[in-house]
Design a protein around this motif. Sequence first.
Motif, PDB file in Angstrom:
ATOM      1  N   THR A  36       0.836  -1.203   0.000  1.00  0.00           N
ATOM      2  CA  THR A  36       0.000   0.000   0.000  1.00  0.00           C
ATOM      3  C   THR A  36       0.868   1.249   0.000  1.00  0.00           C
ATOM      4  N   THR A  37       1.945   1.247   0.765  1.00  0.00           N
ATOM      5  CA  THR A  37       2.851   2.396   0.803  1.00  0.00           C
ATOM      6  C   THR A  37       3.483   2.642  -0.560  1.00  0.00           C
ATOM      7  N   GLY A  47     -10.276 -24.259  -5.684  1.00  0.00           N
ATOM      8  CA  GLY A  47     -10.835 -22.942  -5.935  1.00  0.00           C
ATOM      9  C   GLY A  47     -11.561 -22.847  -7.266  1.00  0.00           C
ATOM     10  N   THR A  48     -12.657 -22.079  -7.280  1.00  0.00           N
ATOM     11  CA  THR A  48     -13.462 -21.930  -8.489  1.00  0.00           C
ATOM     12  C   THR A  48     -13.748 -20.479  -8.838  1.00  0.00           C
ATOM     13  N   LEU A  49     -13.253 -19.526  -8.031  1.00  0.00           N
ATOM     14  CA  LEU A  49     -13.573 -18.118  -8.256  1.00  0.00           C
ATOM     15  C   LEU A  49     -12.354 -17.244  -8.011  1.00  0.00           C
ATOM     16  N   GLU A  50     -12.148 -16.283  -8.900  1.00  0.00           N
ATOM     17  CA  GLU A  50     -11.158 -15.230  -8.695  1.00  0.00           C
ATOM     18  C   GLU A  50     -11.889 -13.905  -8.598  1.00  0.00           C
ATOM     19  N   LEU A  51     -11.552 -13.103  -7.603  1.00  0.00           N
ATOM     20  CA  LEU A  51     -12.170 -11.795  -7.415  1.00  0.00           C
ATOM     21  C   LEU A  51     -11.074 -10.800  -7.043  1.00  0.00           C
ATOM     22  N   ASP A  52     -10.827  -9.831  -7.925  1.00  0.00           N
ATOM     23  CA  ASP A  52      -9.715  -8.896  -7.769  1.00  0.00           C
ATOM     24  C   ASP A  52     -10.236  -7.475  -7.516  1.00  0.00           C
ATOM     25  N   VAL A  53      -9.441  -6.701  -6.782  1.00  0.00           N
ATOM     26  CA  VAL A  53      -9.763  -5.305  -6.494  1.00  0.00           C
ATOM     27  C   VAL A  53      -8.546  -4.453  -6.845  1.00  0.00           C
ATOM     28  N   MET A  54      -8.776  -3.329  -7.529  1.00  0.00           N
ATOM     29  CA  MET A  54      -7.697  -2.440  -7.962  1.00  0.00           C
ATOM     30  C   MET A  54      -7.970  -1.003  -7.525  1.00  0.00           C
ATOM     31  N   TRP A  66       1.902  10.332 -24.927  1.00  0.00           N
ATOM     32  CA  TRP A  66       2.314   9.514 -23.793  1.00  0.00           C
ATOM     33  C   TRP A  66       1.230   9.467 -22.720  1.00  0.00           C
ATOM     34  N   SER A  67       1.085   8.298 -22.071  1.00  0.00           N
ATOM     35  CA  SER A  67       0.154   8.155 -20.956  1.00  0.00           C
ATOM     36  C   SER A  67       0.716   7.146 -19.965  1.00  0.00           C
ATOM     37  N   THR A  68       0.147   7.129 -18.766  1.00  0.00           N
ATOM     38  CA  THR A  68       0.644   6.236 -17.726  1.00  0.00           C
ATOM     39  C   THR A  68      -0.508   5.698 -16.887  1.00  0.00           C
ATOM     40  N   ASP A  69      -0.235   4.600 -16.187  1.00  0.00           N
ATOM     41  CA  ASP A  69      -1.225   3.960 -15.328  1.00  0.00           C
ATOM     42  C   ASP A  69      -0.468   3.293 -14.178  1.00  0.00           C
ATOM     43  N   VAL A  70      -0.789   3.652 -12.925  1.00  0.00           N
ATOM     44  CA  VAL A  70      -0.124   3.060 -11.762  1.00  0.00           C
ATOM     45  C   VAL A  70      -1.166   2.699 -10.723  1.00  0.00           C
ATOM     46  N   GLY A  71      -0.862   1.687  -9.906  1.00  0.00           N
ATOM     47  CA  GLY A  71      -1.821   1.323  -8.877  1.00  0.00           C
ATOM     48  C   GLY A  71      -1.412   0.106  -8.077  1.00  0.00           C
ATOM     49  N   ILE A  72      -2.343  -0.352  -7.250  1.00  0.00           N
ATOM     50  CA  ILE A  72      -2.164  -1.544  -6.427  1.00  0.00           C
ATOM     51  C   ILE A  72      -3.357  -2.465  -6.666  1.00  0.00           C
ATOM     52  N   MET A  73      -3.102  -3.765  -6.618  1.00  0.00           N
ATOM     53  CA  MET A  73      -4.136  -4.744  -6.944  1.00  0.00           C
ATOM     54  C   MET A  73      -4.064  -5.901  -5.969  1.00  0.00           C
ATOM     55  N   ARG A  74      -5.212  -6.367  -5.524  1.00  0.00           N
ATOM     56  CA  ARG A  74      -5.294  -7.571  -4.685  1.00  0.00           C
ATOM     57  C   ARG A  74      -5.970  -8.682  -5.482  1.00  0.00           C
ATOM     58  N   ASN A  96      -4.192 -15.703  -1.842  1.00  0.00           N
ATOM     59  CA  ASN A  96      -4.488 -14.279  -2.005  1.00  0.00           C
ATOM     60  C   ASN A  96      -3.190 -13.478  -1.891  1.00  0.00           C
ATOM     61  N   PHE A  97      -2.973 -12.541  -2.822  1.00  0.00           N
ATOM     62  CA  PHE A  97      -1.726 -11.781  -2.789  1.00  0.00           C
ATOM     63  C   PHE A  97      -1.922 -10.392  -3.377  1.00  0.00           C
ATOM     64  N   TRP A  98      -0.923  -9.520  -3.162  1.00  0.00           N
ATOM     65  CA  TRP A  98      -0.957  -8.135  -3.621  1.00  0.00           C
ATOM     66  C   TRP A  98       0.099  -7.909  -4.696  1.00  0.00           C
ATOM     67  N   GLU A  99      -0.201  -6.974  -5.593  1.00  0.00           N
ATOM     68  CA  GLU A  99       0.773  -6.499  -6.579  1.00  0.00           C
ATOM     69  C   GLU A  99       0.667  -4.989  -6.694  1.00  0.00           C
ATOM     70  N   VAL A 100       1.788  -4.333  -6.928  1.00  0.00           N
ATOM     71  CA  VAL A 100       1.766  -2.956  -7.411  1.00  0.00           C
ATOM     72  C   VAL A 100       2.114  -3.008  -8.894  1.00  0.00           C
ATOM     73  N   TYR A 101       1.543  -2.110  -9.668  1.00  0.00           N
ATOM     74  CA  TYR A 101       1.754  -2.154 -11.108  1.00  0.00           C
ATOM     75  C   TYR A 101       1.916  -0.744 -11.668  1.00  0.00           C
ATOM     76  N   GLY A 102       2.581  -0.674 -12.794  1.00  0.00           N
ATOM     77  CA  GLY A 102       2.738   0.590 -13.491  1.00  0.00           C
ATOM     78  C   GLY A 102       3.024   0.347 -14.954  1.00  0.00           C
ATOM     79  N   SER A 103       2.535   1.226 -15.803  1.00  0.00           N
ATOM     80  CA  SER A 103       2.809   1.106 -17.237  1.00  0.00           C
ATOM     81  C   SER A 103       2.976   2.483 -17.850  1.00  0.00           C
ATOM     82  N   LEU A 104       3.727   2.528 -18.931  1.00  0.00           N
ATOM     83  CA  LEU A 104       3.960   3.746 -19.690  1.00  0.00           C
ATOM     84  C   LEU A 104       3.667   3.437 -21.153  1.00  0.00           C
ATOM     85  N   SER A 105       2.793   4.232 -21.757  1.00  0.00           N
ATOM     86  CA  SER A 105       2.377   3.989 -23.137  1.00  0.00           C
ATOM     87  C   SER A 105       2.772   5.135 -24.044  1.00  0.00           C
TER      88      SER A 105
END
Length: 226
Positions: free
Chosen positions: A8-9, A82-89, A100-108, A120-129
């Motif tokens: 989260t930080t 397991g039969t279900l995946e449920l993600d939150v961003m 140019w554009s960008t997208d950053v965030g955190i995902m569970r 269950n796990f967390w990721e931080v993500y970022g992209s540059l287009s």
Amino acid sequence: MKTATKMTTLATSMMLLGLSAGSFSASAVELSGDITFTSDYAFRGISQTEEAPAIQGGLSLASESGFYVSVWGSNVDFLAEGTLELDVMLGWSGAINDDWSTDVGIMRYGYPNAEIDGSNFWEVYGSLSYKDLTFGLAYSDDYYANSGKFYYIYANYSYALTENFSLDLHVGQNEYDDSSASYLDWSVGISTEVLGAGLSLAYVDTDINGSYLADSRVIFSISKSF
């Protein structure tokens, strides 16, 4: 949870950087969503449904300032695990300039009825287009099934073949703490839109040997946004 706090930080710091690209003020929010049927749910090249079809859907609430919160779900098939995946961003996306554009965030990533320890796990993500070319990076401090630190480095490119058809290219490197588990995934696809629905046909493969879930396959998908 120590891992969740670290992630989260990290994500908060990344999104605060995004604030410098645009002012943060009270603004209108917009709700959007999509639903997809796919002949196989391949995540980073590996089937999540035992090579069977999946129905997927998501909802996203976004503000004019670029911040958004999204939920996304799909059926999965991990045999008895397991039969279900449920993600939150939670993230921020926006244009830097005309090209140019960008997208950053955190995902569970969540698997509500899975019994696998650490599913269950967390990721931080970022992209540059840049126009139709995107470079991205995702990082997890403790990836699926307690597999430790994980990086996903990828590139996507969409090339307009005609007014209605696009060639979609993807390549991604999956880097684990245990380098023997690392692998490459890639796909080549064609996409179009018919009567407001998105259609795609893609060849998906990895360099993993000895696993039918990571073998090459052709996947058809149809989606509708609203």
